[in-house]
Enzyme design. Structure first.
Site, mmCIF file in Angstrom:
data_model
loop_
_atom_site.group_PDB
_atom_site.id
_atom_site.type_symbol
_atom_site.label_atom_id
_atom_site.label_comp_id
_atom_site.label_asym_id
_atom_site.label_seq_id
_atom_site.Cartn_x
_atom_site.Cartn_y
_atom_site.Cartn_z
ATOM 1 N N TYR A 39 0.803 -1.225 0.000
ATOM 2 C CA TYR A 39 0.000 0.000 0.000
ATOM 3 C C TYR A 39 0.839 1.280 0.000
ATOM 4 O O TYR A 39 0.292 2.379 -0.050
ATOM 5 C CB TYR A 39 -0.911 0.026 1.235
ATOM 6 C CG TYR A 39 -1.843 -1.154 1.336
ATOM 7 C CD1 TYR A 39 -3.013 -1.214 0.588
ATOM 8 C CD2 TYR A 39 -1.557 -2.226 2.187
ATOM 9 C CE1 TYR A 39 -3.876 -2.297 0.682
ATOM 10 C CE2 TYR A 39 -2.408 -3.319 2.284
ATOM 11 C CZ TYR A 39 -3.564 -3.354 1.532
ATOM 12 O OH TYR A 39 -4.413 -4.431 1.616
ATOM 13 N N HIS A 96 -4.334 6.606 -0.902
ATOM 14 C CA HIS A 96 -4.852 6.576 0.474
ATOM 15 C C HIS A 96 -3.736 6.778 1.497
ATOM 16 O O HIS A 96 -4.013 7.086 2.662
ATOM 17 C CB HIS A 96 -5.522 5.222 0.716
ATOM 18 C CG HIS A 96 -6.863 5.300 1.384
ATOM 19 N ND1 HIS A 96 -7.574 6.472 1.562
ATOM 20 C CD2 HIS A 96 -7.638 4.311 1.940
ATOM 21 C CE1 HIS A 96 -8.724 6.207 2.183
ATOM 22 N NE2 HIS A 96 -8.777 4.911 2.418
ATOM 23 N N PHE A 115 -4.643 -0.592 9.930
ATOM 24 C CA PHE A 115 -5.356 -0.403 8.674
ATOM 25 C C PHE A 115 -6.338 0.751 8.852
ATOM 26 O O PHE A 115 -6.772 1.076 9.949
ATOM 27 C CB PHE A 115 -6.036 -1.682 8.176
ATOM 28 C CG PHE A 115 -5.054 -2.666 7.619
ATOM 29 C CD1 PHE A 115 -4.669 -2.600 6.294
ATOM 30 C CD2 PHE A 115 -4.480 -3.638 8.433
ATOM 31 C CE1 PHE A 115 -3.734 -3.483 5.773
ATOM 32 C CE2 PHE A 115 -3.548 -4.529 7.922
ATOM 33 C CZ PHE A 115 -3.158 -4.442 6.596
ATOM 34 N N ASN A 123 -9.433 1.609 8.382
ATOM 35 C CA ASN A 123 -10.758 1.598 9.006
ATOM 36 C C ASN A 123 -10.736 1.523 10.523
ATOM 37 O O ASN A 123 -11.769 1.756 11.167
ATOM 38 C CB ASN A 123 -11.581 0.425 8.459
ATOM 39 C CG ASN A 123 -11.908 0.579 6.991
ATOM 40 O OD1 ASN A 123 -11.454 1.528 6.339
ATOM 41 N ND2 ASN A 123 -12.692 -0.348 6.462
ATOM 42 N N ASP A 182 -5.894 11.940 3.059
ATOM 43 C CA ASP A 182 -6.275 12.153 1.666
ATOM 44 C C ASP A 182 -7.680 12.748 1.606
ATOM 45 O O ASP A 182 -8.533 12.440 2.436
ATOM 46 C CB ASP A 182 -6.211 10.843 0.886
ATOM 47 C CG ASP A 182 -7.087 9.752 1.494
ATOM 48 O OD1 ASP A 182 -6.903 9.444 2.691
ATOM 49 O OD2 ASP A 182 -7.955 9.225 0.783
ATOM 50 N N ASN A 200 -13.220 6.659 5.940
ATOM 51 C CA ASN A 200 -13.259 5.622 6.972
ATOM 52 C C ASN A 200 -12.238 5.827 8.080
ATOM 53 O O ASN A 200 -12.486 5.470 9.235
ATOM 54 C CB ASN A 200 -13.078 4.243 6.335
ATOM 55 C CG ASN A 200 -14.308 3.806 5.562
ATOM 56 O OD1 ASN A 200 -15.426 4.210 5.878
ATOM 57 N ND2 ASN A 200 -14.111 2.996 4.535
#
Length: 226
Positions: free
Chosen positions: A14, A19, A64, A66, A91, A112
């Site tokens: 990632y 993000h 992560f 969320n 972001d 989120n």
């Protein structure tokens, strides 16, 4: 003391995602301003440093996106801080790529990571909204934010991150306008002067200036006796 949080997802998979621009911002700040090495803490990675007398703790949650609020809430309780001591870099779909805005409080607009932070510490924290643009359709958002920045994005992205680093001392001092100005100097720099004056119209010939006498000697002599 302040807690600056960058939002993103952990792992090499990632690292270059849109993000993860919050992680990127904190990495640039830490590297440019001599912060301490990243270490494990609060379900994330932590680095500490100072801007003058102001101590700042950088936090990249590894829960992560969320579940970001779990990490932020744990750090907030440990340091006995209030939400007003927290600044979150994240972001922002609703801003054009390379644009930056500051915000305090308000809703999470469906983000989120912010939604999770709201649930753990409330909404009265500061945000640095980092524009990544919108894919144009709601159904495309998830794929868009979880894809890497395009090659064409690299120039404005680097300018934005440099500007954030330049302005970090002002942000720590609570001077939002000066922070935003530092970013603008990188992302929208003034055009350099060429040093040439704009050419104006050529001056009209002077009607009073003497003209060259083209008469031969015989004509001159004859004209004297007319």
């Amino acid at each position: 003391m302040q807690l600056w949080v960058g939002l993103g997802n952990p792992g090499a998979k990632y690292a270059g995602n849109r993000h993860n621009i919050g992680f990127m911002a904190l990495d640039r700040i830490a590297g440019d301003h001599g912060f301490g090495p990243w270490r494990k803490g609060f379900q994330g990675l932590v680095s500490e440093g100072r801007f003058g007398s102001e101590k700042v703790v950088l936090l990249k949650p590894e829960t992560f996106m969320n579940l970001s609020g779990q990490s932020v809430g744990e750090a907030l309780r440990f340091y006995k801080l209030s939400p007003g001591d927290v600044t979150v870099f994240h972001d922002e779909l609703d801003l054009a790529p390379g644009k930056l805005r500051l915000k305090t409080g308000g809703g999470h607009a469906g983000h989120n990571g912010l939604r999770s932070i709201h649930a753990h510490i409330g909404e009265a924290y500061h945000r640095v909204r980092l524009g990544i643009g919108h894919p144009g359709h709601k159904d495309a958002v998830a794929s868009y934010v979880l894809h890497d920045f395009a090659r064409a994005d690299q120039e404005w992205l680097d300018d934005l991150l440099r500007g954030i680093s330049d302005g970090a001392p002002a942000l720590a001092a609570g001077d939002g306008p000066r922070f935003q100005n530092a970013v603008a100097q990188r992302t929208s720099p003034p055009r350099p002067s060429t040093g040439r004056e704009k050419a104006g119209p050529k001056p009209a010939p002077d009607a009073t200036a003497p003209t060259e006498d083209t008469r031969n000697p015989l004509q001159k002599l004859a004209d004297r006796f007319r």
